[in-house]
Motif scaffolding. Sequence first.
Motif, PDB file in Angstrom:
ATOM      1  N   ASN A  18     103.642   3.921  98.783  1.00 35.32           N
ATOM      2  CA  ASN A  18     102.677   4.987  98.527  1.00 35.32           C
ATOM      3  C   ASN A  18     103.295   6.368  98.734  1.00 35.32           C
ATOM      4  OD1 ASN A  18     100.640   3.254  97.813  1.00 35.32           O
ATOM      5  ND2 ASN A  18      99.619   3.294  99.793  1.00 35.32           N
ATOM      6  N   TYR A  24     100.739   9.456  98.834  1.00 36.39           N
ATOM      7  CA  TYR A  24     100.724  10.363  99.983  1.00 36.39           C
ATOM      8  C   TYR A  24     101.812  11.398  99.725  1.00 36.39           C
ATOM      9  CZ  TYR A  24      98.519   6.190 101.978  1.00 36.39           C
ATOM     10  OH  TYR A  24      97.736   5.087 102.196  1.00 36.39           O
ATOM     11  N   ASN A  34      92.547   6.202 109.533  1.00 35.26           N
ATOM     12  CA  ASN A  34      92.233   6.183 108.102  1.00 35.26           C
ATOM     13  C   ASN A  34      93.097   5.179 107.349  1.00 35.26           C
ATOM     14  OD1 ASN A  34      90.470   8.220 108.697  1.00 35.26           O
ATOM     15  ND2 ASN A  34      91.669   9.851 107.746  1.00 35.26           N
ATOM     16  N   LEU A  35      94.392   5.154 107.704  1.00 41.29           N
ATOM     17  CA  LEU A  35      95.302   4.206 107.055  1.00 41.29           C
ATOM     18  C   LEU A  35      94.897   2.768 107.374  1.00 41.29           C
ATOM     19  CD1 LEU A  35      98.733   5.958 107.747  1.00 41.29           C
ATOM     20  CD2 LEU A  35      97.437   5.951 105.604  1.00 41.29           C
ATOM     21  N   GLN A  37      91.912   1.670 108.032  1.00 40.06           N
ATOM     22  CA  GLN A  37      90.708   1.350 107.253  1.00 40.06           C
ATOM     23  C   GLN A  37      91.062   1.083 105.795  1.00 40.06           C
ATOM     24  OE1 GLN A  37      88.039   4.635 107.850  1.00 40.06           O
ATOM     25  NE2 GLN A  37      87.618   4.113 109.994  1.00 40.06           N
ATOM     26  N   ASP A  38      91.940   1.915 105.235  1.00 38.91           N
ATOM     27  CA  ASP A  38      92.325   1.753 103.823  1.00 38.91           C
ATOM     28  C   ASP A  38      92.993   0.402 103.573  1.00 38.91           C
ATOM     29  OD1 ASP A  38      91.338   4.258 103.285  1.00 38.91           O
ATOM     30  OD2 ASP A  38      93.301   5.245 103.328  1.00 38.91           O
ATOM     31  N   GLU A  40      92.814  -2.188 105.663  1.00 34.84           N
ATOM     32  CA  GLU A  40      92.036  -3.250 106.310  1.00 34.84           C
ATOM     33  C   GLU A  40      92.867  -4.037 107.316  1.00 34.84           C
ATOM     34  OE1 GLU A  40      90.419  -5.501 103.054  1.00 34.84           O
ATOM     35  OE2 GLU A  40      88.807  -4.044 102.711  1.00 34.84           O
TER      36      GLU A  40
END
Length: 224
Positions: A18, A24, A34-35, A37-38, A40
């Motif tokens: 990414n 990014y 955040n990462l 959550q993205d 999982e």
Amino acid sequence: MIRPKTIREVVYEQLKNNILAGVYRPGERLIETNLAQDLEVSRTPIRDALNKLESEGLVETLPHRRIFVTKLSRKNILDFYQTRAVMEGLAAKLAAENATEEELADFHSLLNEMEVVFEKEKELTNYKVIAEINNEFHSKIYYISKNEVLRKMLESLQNPITLIRSTAWTKNSTRKYSTLNEHRLIASAILQRDGTTAQKKAEEHIFNAWKAADQALEDENASG
């Protein structure tokens, strides 16, 4: 038997891809929660991946554990591209002179595949697939040059160069198509075994890439 990848390996590869594809962008802050959550996953493999990416120079940690995608200075960019221009030119020349007929056939197939990818992805702002095949194109030249020292030196530059390219391509949406045209010229010379022209076109390609990256950084600084 192929060993399945661990969660840590998958997370590291995803984050690295990414970054190198411009998902990014240089200077962007990466927040662990955040990462996680993205992707999982828990924060542990995220933290491990970020530590490894920092050791590779792709992210940097500032006070209070604020993590950002590495943003290179104009002097850094100039240094990388000056070095790369000389080595890429030599690799293209040697590829034209040293590649076997079978390797040239594979190289031609890769060029055709690149044409398809660029056409398919042309409307997307996320150029991840284009970036991957772009790197494959250059890696193929390094390999068929038959110079292992040169190949390893050029591969050591791939991460920072790809990081720089992500700035240029996100700021200038047409640059990736200029890149494709320049690749065609390099490939044509290699396929014709014209080492002198291959070297010249490769050096011109790197010069144009540097100018695009330098302009993108100048525009970014002006707008910031």
